[in-house]
Design a protein around this motif. Structure first.
Motif, mmCIF file in Angstrom:
data_model
loop_
_atom_site.group_PDB
_atom_site.id
_atom_site.type_symbol
_atom_site.label_atom_id
_atom_site.label_comp_id
_atom_site.label_asym_id
_atom_site.label_seq_id
_atom_site.Cartn_x
_atom_site.Cartn_y
_atom_site.Cartn_z
ATOM 1 N N LYS A 1 9.256 3.267 -14.477
ATOM 2 C CA LYS A 1 7.980 3.260 -13.834
ATOM 3 C C LYS A 1 7.999 4.336 -13.197
ATOM 4 N N GLU A 2 6.076 4.296 -13.471
ATOM 5 C CA GLU A 2 5.191 5.396 -12.886
ATOM 6 C C GLU A 2 3.790 5.229 -12.230
ATOM 7 N N ILE A 3 3.919 5.690 -10.702
ATOM 8 C CA ILE A 3 2.825 5.234 -9.840
ATOM 9 C C ILE A 3 1.437 5.575 -9.545
ATOM 10 N N LYS A 4 0.550 5.539 -10.203
ATOM 11 C CA LYS A 4 -0.713 6.446 -9.706
ATOM 12 C C LYS A 4 -1.072 6.207 -8.920
ATOM 13 N N LYS A 5 -1.817 4.637 -8.014
ATOM 14 C CA LYS A 5 -2.394 4.407 -7.558
ATOM 15 C C LYS A 5 -1.426 3.227 -6.779
ATOM 16 N N ILE A 6 -1.842 3.632 -5.208
ATOM 17 C CA ILE A 6 -1.420 2.382 -4.715
ATOM 18 C C ILE A 6 -2.389 1.563 -3.119
ATOM 19 N N LYS A 7 -2.311 0.412 -3.273
ATOM 20 C CA LYS A 7 -3.364 0.076 -1.950
ATOM 21 C C LYS A 7 -2.550 -0.703 -0.684
ATOM 22 N N ARG A 8 -2.705 0.119 0.348
ATOM 23 C CA ARG A 8 -2.418 -1.028 1.098
ATOM 24 C C ARG A 8 -3.544 -1.154 2.475
ATOM 25 N N THR A 9 -3.023 -2.615 2.821
ATOM 26 C CA THR A 9 -4.038 -2.832 3.744
ATOM 27 C C THR A 9 -2.836 -3.893 4.310
ATOM 28 N N PRO A 10 -3.075 -3.175 6.064
ATOM 29 C CA PRO A 10 -2.536 -4.173 6.710
ATOM 30 C C PRO A 10 -2.688 -5.601 7.133
ATOM 31 N N ILE A 11 -2.098 -5.629 7.588
ATOM 32 C CA ILE A 11 -1.904 -7.881 8.234
ATOM 33 C C ILE A 11 -3.209 -7.736 9.224
#
Length: 180
Positions: free
Chosen positions: A69-79
């Motif tokens: 897999k290649e990952i170009k975007k990520i979303k991070r949401t602190p609880i």
């Protein structure tokens, strides 16, 4: 060219291959245990690199790893917090038929030299991240990054980061959907 590679680089590669081969040593025999019953388990080692294309070429050519897999975007949401979305450049590599990953992340400011370890963290997949977090804290782990929801194009996971007894960074990961 092979002879010009420094001893420290060979040591780093040897250590990475040893870690990657651990699942072969412990999981090559057939078992009646379901895959989920094998969790917690080591999931990945993260390696910071200066040039993704060069590193992927090296590991796929030298060791027959496959890019899963290649990952170009990520979303991070602190609880309980706001979602942050950002560009990232990750490649997930593995030996055929193994789940354990070498996660390679490119950083433009990373120096391609072995003056310090380039490994970023040890990723451990768990079924219950809250319970696993309590165990890590009870054992003396120190919270580095709070519980967050992390999303890529096709993966959703809860993650939390701790520091171990020697300062090593440990990521606990509970996969919600998709395959890492």
């Amino acid at each position: 060219m092979i002879l010009s590679i420094s001893r420290s680089l060979w040591t780093l590669v040897y250590k990475a291959l040893f870690i990657i081969s651990l699942p072969i040593l412990f999981c090559s025999c057939k078992s009646s245990i379901s895959e989920d019953a094998a969790i917690p388990r080591f999931n990945h080692v993260y390696l910071t690199v200066a040039d993704m294309d060069r590193s992927v070429s090296f590991y796929t050519t030298a060791f027959d790893l496959e890019v899963s897999k290649e990952i170009k975007k990520i979303k991070r949401t602190p609880i309980g917090g706001e979602t942050n979305e950002f560009d990232i450049y990750l490649s997930l590599l593995r030996f055929p038929s193994q789940k354990f990953l070498l996660e390679i992340g490119e950083r433009s400011d990373h120096l391609a030299e072995n003056t310090k370890a380039s490994f970023n963290h040890l990723g451990i997949e768990v079924l219950d991240i809250e319970a696993a977090s309590e165990r890590v804290l009870a054992a003396g782990g120190v919270l580095l990054r709070p519980l967050s929801l992390v999303e890529t194009e096709d993966i959703k996971a809860k993650t939390i980061f701790f520091s171990g007894p020697d300062g090593e960074t440990i990521e606990l990961m509970q996969i919600i959907s998709g395959d890492f």
